[in-house]
Design an enzyme around this catalytic site. Structure first.
Site, PDB file in Angstrom:
ATOM      1  N   GLY A  67      51.241  35.035  44.289  1.00  0.00           N
ATOM      2  CA  GLY A  67      50.836  35.636  45.545  1.00  0.00           C
ATOM      3  C   GLY A  67      51.693  36.804  45.997  1.00  0.00           C
ATOM      4  O   GLY A  67      51.479  37.327  47.092  1.00  0.00           O
TER       5      GLY A  67
ATOM      6  N   PRO B  50      53.489  34.636  39.196  1.00  0.00           N
ATOM      7  CA  PRO B  50      52.906  35.915  39.608  1.00  0.00           C
ATOM      8  C   PRO B  50      51.774  36.335  38.671  1.00  0.00           C
ATOM      9  O   PRO B  50      51.893  36.242  37.451  1.00  0.00           O
ATOM     10  CB  PRO B  50      54.079  36.888  39.481  1.00  0.00           C
ATOM     11  CG  PRO B  50      54.952  36.291  38.419  1.00  0.00           C
ATOM     12  CD  PRO B  50      54.782  34.802  38.516  1.00  0.00           C
ATOM     13  N   GLY B  51      50.665  36.759  39.235  1.00  0.00           N
ATOM     14  CA  GLY B  51      49.597  37.348  38.443  1.00  0.00           C
ATOM     15  C   GLY B  51      49.562  38.843  38.746  1.00  0.00           C
ATOM     16  O   GLY B  51      49.958  39.685  37.949  1.00  0.00           O
ATOM     17  N   ARG B  52      49.132  39.130  39.982  1.00  0.00           N
ATOM     18  CA  ARG B  52      49.019  40.514  40.419  1.00  0.00           C
ATOM     19  C   ARG B  52      50.298  41.324  40.170  1.00  0.00           C
ATOM     20  O   ARG B  52      50.248  42.453  39.675  1.00  0.00           O
ATOM     21  CB  ARG B  52      48.707  40.523  41.928  1.00  0.00           C
ATOM     22  CG  ARG B  52      48.387  41.888  42.508  1.00  0.00           C
ATOM     23  CD  ARG B  52      48.216  41.781  44.036  1.00  0.00           C
ATOM     24  NE  ARG B  52      47.349  40.694  44.425  1.00  0.00           N
ATOM     25  CZ  ARG B  52      46.022  40.767  44.474  1.00  0.00           C
ATOM     26  NH1 ARG B  52      45.415  41.886  44.201  1.00  0.00           N
ATOM     27  NH2 ARG B  52      45.307  39.717  44.822  1.00  0.00           N
TER      28      ARG B  52
ATOM     29  N   CYS C  88      22.676  49.388  42.255  1.00  0.00           N
ATOM     30  CA  CYS C  88      21.647  49.611  43.269  1.00  0.00           C
ATOM     31  C   CYS C  88      21.859  48.733  44.489  1.00  0.00           C
ATOM     32  O   CYS C  88      21.054  47.861  44.796  1.00  0.00           O
ATOM     33  CB  CYS C  88      20.270  49.417  42.657  1.00  0.00           C
ATOM     34  SG  CYS C  88      20.010  50.628  41.356  1.00  0.00           S
TER      35      CYS C  88
HETATM   36  C1  LIG Z   1      45.795  33.004  41.407  1.00  0.00           C
HETATM   37  C2  LIG Z   1      46.950  32.105  41.303  1.00  0.00           C
HETATM   38  C3  LIG Z   1      48.237  32.625  41.160  1.00  0.00           C
HETATM   39  C4  LIG Z   1      48.547  34.104  41.136  1.00  0.00           C
HETATM   40  O1  LIG Z   1      48.257  34.802  42.284  1.00  0.00           O
HETATM   41  P1  LIG Z   1      48.707  36.339  42.384  1.00  0.00           P
HETATM   42  O2  LIG Z   1      48.353  36.733  43.755  1.00  0.00           O
HETATM   43  O3  LIG Z   1      47.936  37.104  41.358  1.00  0.00           O
HETATM   44  O4  LIG Z   1      50.172  36.394  42.110  1.00  0.00           O
HETATM   45  C5  LIG Z   1      49.272  31.737  40.996  1.00  0.00           C
HETATM   46  N1  LIG Z   1      49.069  30.394  41.003  1.00  0.00           N
HETATM   47  C6  LIG Z   1      47.839  29.857  41.163  1.00  0.00           C
HETATM   48  C7  LIG Z   1      47.672  28.393  41.144  1.00  0.00           C
HETATM   49  C8  LIG Z   1      46.746  30.693  41.312  1.00  0.00           C
HETATM   50  O5  LIG Z   1      45.525  30.158  41.470  1.00  0.00           O
END
Ligand SMILES: *Cc1c(COP(=O)(O)O)cnc(C)c1O
Length: 418
Positions: free
Chosen positions: A234, A272-274, A341
């Site tokens: 997050g 972390p993903g984002r 569209c």
């Molecule tokens: C989506 C998710 C994340 C990553 O969230 P980011 O905002 O991309 O860092 C981490 N843990 C869980 C369980 C998630 O579902």
């Protein structure tokens, strides 16, 4: 947001002119800078590891391209996976199952079976999930996702940690659930929470860490000792010019201080993903049409919300530039609109840009997270290509889909073919 250099008025991405990339690979195309992923991964790992043992688990739903997973595998990253498909993709990319943690919500028995067959750790999201997992497999280590009653996110749609959320075990049931898991004979390892996606403030994380520390101690009083605390992901990134960044050093210091001072737990997991992939990637899309609609001017491009869903889905802001007029003075405000569209198919609104022409390469910044991974075939448009740039060399990492991919899995009953 990153600054990019240019050469003869053309933006350079990881050293390569964006016009060359668009010409070579076609548009729309997602282009990723390999080194940026490595830098982002190391920056976050180092920030937390400076204080305590930390495993970074890349939340792969942000982007599951096998080449990108392979880069993170080389870095030694762990994985947060949210579906059996993601677990399978990570294993396919060579990531060892012991570095993968599965955190699903509303998980079916079939999916529980599939992920336990792949031998990854499960983060149990509900009491029902615990009972159903017990009937399937009790031999793998488990952790529990709690709902800490702390939320954060760039949009209400991605806040996950508040009381009443569909995610996790409600606070008043947490201790009971752990005790039940112990009775069932599970190997209990940790505690997990994820408050939402894209927040920029440290405080929700420290609030959550405090609640988790308190929970860990309540469990310890009942004789349940945990190895790790997983604070989820997050961590937000700036999408706008001059927007402030999350203070990573402060986040790492404050969170680890709470854990080290208030608990006996000595291992942290962050997901972390984002943060890892967002600014590693741009979306290149070609201007195909320029229109003055009286009250608005449009730059019509070949990428729509089928290619990048975030603006239509979350009202998300992505900075855009015209890659072949880089640094040129703006002449008017434009909306950047796609080929879908629907009137909501606008990638960017009211942007001051230099006068565009058909054939220009429009660059959408910060498209690496939830960009390709949320793209769809809506309007029967094939999924676009993905390209990786490293050391000034660009390589295809996903082919553009072909028209026949659109109907590959469809079946027309014989009687309708007559
Ligand atoms: C989506 C998710 C994340 C990553 O969230 P980011 O905002 O991309 O860092 C981490 N843990 C869980 C369980 C998630 O579902």
């Amino acid at each position: 947001m990153r600054d990019f250099e240019s050469e003869n008025g053309v933006m350079l991405f990881a050293g390569v002119p964006v016009t060359d990339l668009a010409d070579a690979f076609g548009t729309p195309v997602y282009v990723t800078d390999e080194q940026r992923i490595r830098e982002n991964y190391r920056r976050i790992r180092d920030a937390f590891s400076a204080h305590m043992e930390t495993a970074v688990h890349y939340a792969c739903k942000a982007n599951t391209n096998l080449a990108i997973l392979s880069i993170l595998n080389q870095e030694g990253s762990g994985i947060d996976a949210v579906s059996a498909g993601e677990v399978a993709a990570c294993i396919r990319a060579g990531i060892p199952p012991e570095r993968i943690m599965y955190t699903g919500v509303n998980v079916s028995d079939a999916e529980l079976k599939a992920v336990t067959d792949m031998e990854v750790m499960i983060n149990i999201d509900s009491e029902s999930g615990l009972e159903r997992l017990a009937a399937i497999n009790r031999d793998l280590p488990v952790s529990f996702r709690i709902t800490p009653d702390v939320g954060s996110g760039h949009s209400d749609k991605v806040v996950t940690g508040r009381r009443g959320s569909k995610f996790g075990i409600p606070m008043d049931r947490v201790v009971k659930t752990y005790l039940r898991a112990r009775d069932l004979g599970f190997d209990i390892r940790g505690i997990h929470a994820h408050i939402g996606s894209g927040g920029q403030a440290v405080e929700p994380f420290t609030d959550m860490a405090g609640i988790m520390a308190d929970t860990v101690n309540r469990l310890q009083d009942k004789g349940i000792d945990l190895d790790f605390i997983d604070i989820g992901g997050g961590i937000g990134v700036p999408y706008r010019m001059n927007e402030e960044e999350m203070d990573l050093e402060e986040l790492a210091f404050d969170v680890t201080e709470i854990i080290l001072e208030e608990t006996d737990v000595r291992k942290l997991i962050v997901e972390p993903g984002r943060y890892i992939v967002c600014d590693s990637t741009v979306l290149l899309t070609r201007c195909v049409d320029v229109k003055d609609a009286g009250t608005k001017r449009y730059i019509g491009v070949d990428a729509g919300f089928n290619t990048l869903a975030r603006p239509a889905m979350y009202d998300a802001y992505h900075y855009v530039a015209i890659g072949n007029r880089f640094g040129k003075a703006a002449t008017a405000k434009y909306d950047v609109a796609g080929p879908i569209c629907e009137s909501g198919d606008i990638l960017a609104r009211d942007r001051a840009l230099p006068k565009p022409e058909e054939g220009d390469v429009v660059v959408v910044y910060d498209a690496g997270a939830y960009g390709f991974s949320m793209s769809s075939n809506y309007n029967s448009r094939p999924l676009c290509a993905e390209v990786l740039v490293n050391d000034g060399e660009a390589e295809l990492i996903r082919e553009h889909e072909a028209p026949e991919d659109l109907w590959r899995n469809q079946i027309v009953p014989e009687r309708l073919r007559r």
